[in-house]
Design an enzyme around this catalytic site. Structure first.
Site, mmCIF file in Angstrom:
data_model
loop_
_atom_site.group_PDB
_atom_site.id
_atom_site.type_symbol
_atom_site.label_atom_id
_atom_site.label_comp_id
_atom_site.label_asym_id
_atom_site.label_seq_id
_atom_site.Cartn_x
_atom_site.Cartn_y
_atom_site.Cartn_z
ATOM 1 N N SER A 125 1.001 -1.260 0.115
ATOM 2 C CA SER A 125 -0.074 0.122 -0.133
ATOM 3 C C SER A 125 0.743 1.121 0.068
ATOM 4 O O SER A 125 1.767 1.396 -0.809
ATOM 5 C CB SER A 125 -1.034 -0.073 1.301
ATOM 6 O OG SER A 125 -2.102 0.836 0.985
ATOM 7 N N ASP A 245 -10.529 -2.149 -6.241
ATOM 8 C CA ASP A 245 -9.908 -1.481 -4.975
ATOM 9 C C ASP A 245 -10.789 -0.294 -4.506
ATOM 10 O O ASP A 245 -11.012 0.511 -5.420
ATOM 11 C CB ASP A 245 -8.463 -1.109 -5.095
ATOM 12 C CG ASP A 245 -7.544 -0.728 -4.003
ATOM 13 O OD1 ASP A 245 -8.243 -0.276 -3.040
ATOM 14 O OD2 ASP A 245 -6.416 -0.815 -4.021
ATOM 15 N N HIS A 300 -8.570 -4.237 -2.155
ATOM 16 C CA HIS A 300 -7.282 -3.718 -1.623
ATOM 17 C C HIS A 300 -6.443 -4.889 -1.196
ATOM 18 O O HIS A 300 -6.817 -5.622 -0.134
ATOM 19 C CB HIS A 300 -7.440 -2.457 -0.879
ATOM 20 C CG HIS A 300 -6.117 -1.878 -0.594
ATOM 21 N ND1 HIS A 300 -5.455 -1.319 -1.483
ATOM 22 C CD2 HIS A 300 -5.526 -1.659 0.549
ATOM 23 C CE1 HIS A 300 -4.222 -0.679 -1.028
ATOM 24 N NE2 HIS A 300 -4.242 -1.028 0.320
#
Length: 615
Positions: A125, A245, A300
């Site tokens: 991330s 996502d 995600h």
């Protein structure tokens, strides 16, 4: 408008102060971890990991990644953490100056002998963006392969979780951003603001951005050529994007793309001006076949253990780097954790999985497909999985989703659909009733409420037993349901509650059951039940039969339990219970059924005491 801003600002200040109290002077460390028993290979390039938002260096999920890298590659693994504790490290993901954090890590790197000749990097991330910033700005950082997992390389333009169709979420997002995302203090203290980017107000972004505009070479600065040169020295840049996502907006940012902020049209990397003008060396890297973009259909960080293993084996193990252009083989995922990188609630899930493992549905076999990219924007892009709707629906669920549904409310909130958002909030009604139970028990201390709550708990146990015996699956179209579906636990909860409340009125308030107030209350109970039951069916968590059976089972049990508590009074058992020392010590009484105006009588008694004191 200003009232809303003021409220958001107060929350923002409280949030900031809390994290500064937790740790005001962070310790920046690149720590070597060894979690496996395998002997480390001195010839293997070491690996450095920078975790993402909401995670910490000592989390279970990150330690699993470290262990898998050690076992597969034999490499020494180093984990970046900012803060001497896990909480301090988590805080640094929200509060802090990103460039100062990177500079501190750079200083640490200069003292580590094993990393002086270079290392592979895994950035999870926002950690992927920060690792890239480290490579550009740090003289000692020599990243050979950078594995960027769902990282906002071009920044974000939206509040995490908001979709373009959710008006309420968008409004809240804009009001928070309006607090001052371009403020100098915010730009140097709030991590997410430091990679916020917008092309609507591009001049304001270039003027105020303290981090992203600089490392992306979008603004003029003295180190532009150095950053470009360092980027071109990357051995391999692997950009992983998750098609659904909802955290990174726009998702195209993960592969150095963007999205037209007016029309919503995607702008792939090769069409973005940063690539076209080669301001950061991306075009040079791509022409040298050093950029690989991978797309997964999940949300995600939704990667299975098998997929993570394949990525590590292909891109981080030196012995296989020569075959980096081969297609990744896919197989049935292991029956372990479905989303190895998701950090939220992972410690709790570790315990839950031992109990719920037998209840998990068999996961769908995945087959690798590589579509034809005739006329596509990037010939080096590889699709590891077909992102068709059926496969997305059957995709394994991440840590946070499973635990939130299993432990707390057994529902999943859709931020991208207002109607579904409202219906799914109905799933919280049982939890709200549970809170009311506890509140009334603590404040009124009536034995009747304790007995009703005990029946509610017994009703949940009954639901669990029935599910284990029947083993009836949920509807095949369900995406976020966990466990068996027959009967619906929400429906059974509401069936019990409604039946008990109605039966209680008929038993102890016969003379009032037909009064308008009693009818209104009973209508409210039935209305709440209808809301909960219909939402479970309309959102496909349960079939209509599972909802009906659940409500019916709860309704019958609620009536029987009300009769049972009445028998306890008739036989004198309740009177015997009230004589227990612990019951007397907490002042539990049984007056509710005898006095309908007990609250009024208590108020009058209190009033008389006040009057006597005045006299």
């Amino acid at each position: 408008m200003w009232k809303n801003k003021g409220f958001n600002f107060v929350i923002f200040i409280i949030f900031s102060c809390f994290f500064y109290i937790v740790q005001s002077s962070p310790v920046l460390t690149v720590e070597k971890l060894k979690l496996g028993d395998k002997q480390q290979d001195g010839n293997q390039t070491p690996v450095v990991i920078w975790h993402g938002l909401g995670d910490s260096y000592d989390s279970i999920s990150l330690k699993r990644i470290v262990k898998r890298v050690e076992e597969i590659t034999g490499a020494s693994v180093f984990v970046i953490h900012i803060g001497s504790t896990g909480l301090g490290d988590l805080k640094a993901g929200y509060i802090g100056n990103v460039q100062e954090q990177i500079d501190g890590i750079c200083t640490q790197l200069s003292s580590i002998e094993e990393l002086k000749d270079g290392f592979h990097g895994i950035g999870v991330s926002q950690g992927g963006l920060f690792l890239r910033g480290l490579h550009e700005t740090c003289e000692f950082a020599k990243i050979r392969t950078l594995l960027s997992v769902g990282s906002p390389q071009n920044g974000v333009f939206n509040f995490p979780g908001c979709s373009a169709t959710n008006f309420l979420c968008q409004t809240a997002s804009k009001s928070i951003l309006a607090l001052g995302v371009w403020n100098a203090w915010v730009q140097t203290h709030i991590v997410q603001a430091q990679y916020f980017r917008t092309e609507k107000n591009y001049d304001k972004y270039l003027e105020n951005s303290q981090f992203l505009a600089r490392i992306n070479n979008e603004m003029d600065h003295e180190d532009m050529e150095l950053y470009k040169k360092k980027m071109e020295q990357l051995g391999k840049l692997v950009l992983i994007t998750f098609a659904t996502d909802t955290i990174i907006g726009p998702v195209e940012s993960c592969a150095f793309g963007w999205k037209d902020e007016e029309s919503g049209a995607p702008i792939p990397m090769k069409e973005h001006f940063g690539y076209v003008n080669n301001i950061l060396g991306l075009k040079t890297l791509d022409e040298q076949n050093k950029i690989t973009s991978l797309y997964y259909p999940g949300i995600h960080l939704q990667l299975t253990e098998k997929e993570v293993d394949e990525l590590i084996r292909k891109y981080l193990k030196d012995a296989t780097t020569t075959s980096a252009e081969q297609e990744i083989e896919t197989a049935n995922p292991k029956k372990g954790d479905p989303s190895l990188l998701t950090p939220l609630y992972s410690d709790m899930l570790e315990r839950i999985q031992r109990v719920s493992k037998k209840l998990q549905n068999a996961r769908m076999n995945k087959k690798l497909r590589k579509p034809d990219f005739a006329g596509s924007e990037n010939a080096s892009v590889r699709y590891l999985q077909d992102a068709s709707k059926s496969e997305i629906d059957a995709a394994p669920k991440p840590f946070a989703t499973k635990v939130f549904m299993t432990v707390f409310s057994h529902f999943f909130y859709h931020v991208d659909d207002f109607t579904k958002s409202i219906m799914e909030l109905f799933s919280l009604i049982p939890q709200i009733i549970g809170i009311i139970y506890l509140t009334v028990m603590v404040t009124n201390r009536e034995l009747d409420t304790f007995m009703q709550f005990g029946g509610q708990v017994a009703n949940e146990v009954l639901n669990y037993v029935i599910k284990i015996i029947v083993k009836h699956p949920r509807p095949s179209v369900v995406l976020h349901g966990v466990g068996y579906g027959m009967p619906s636990s929400h429906s059974q909860f509401m069936g019990y509650f409604t039946a008990y409340m109605i039966a209680w009125v008929c038993k102890y308030r016969k003379e009032e059951w037909s009064h308008i107030s009693s009818l209104a209350k009973m209508s409210l109970y039935c209305g709440l039940s209808l809301c909960v039951c219909s939402s479970r069916y309309l959102l496909s968590y349960h079939s209509i039969s599972q909802v009906i059976v659940g409500f019916a089972a709860g309704f019958v049990f609620g009536y029987v339990w009300c009769w049972f508590t009445g028998q306890l009074r008739l036989t004198g058992i309740t009177e015997w219970l009230l004589k227990f020392p612990i019951i007397e010590w907490v002042y539990i009484k049984d007056t509710l059924i005898h006095n309908k105006d007990n609250h009024k009588q208590e108020w009058l008694a209190s009033r008389r005491q006040k009057i006597q004191k005045r006299l």
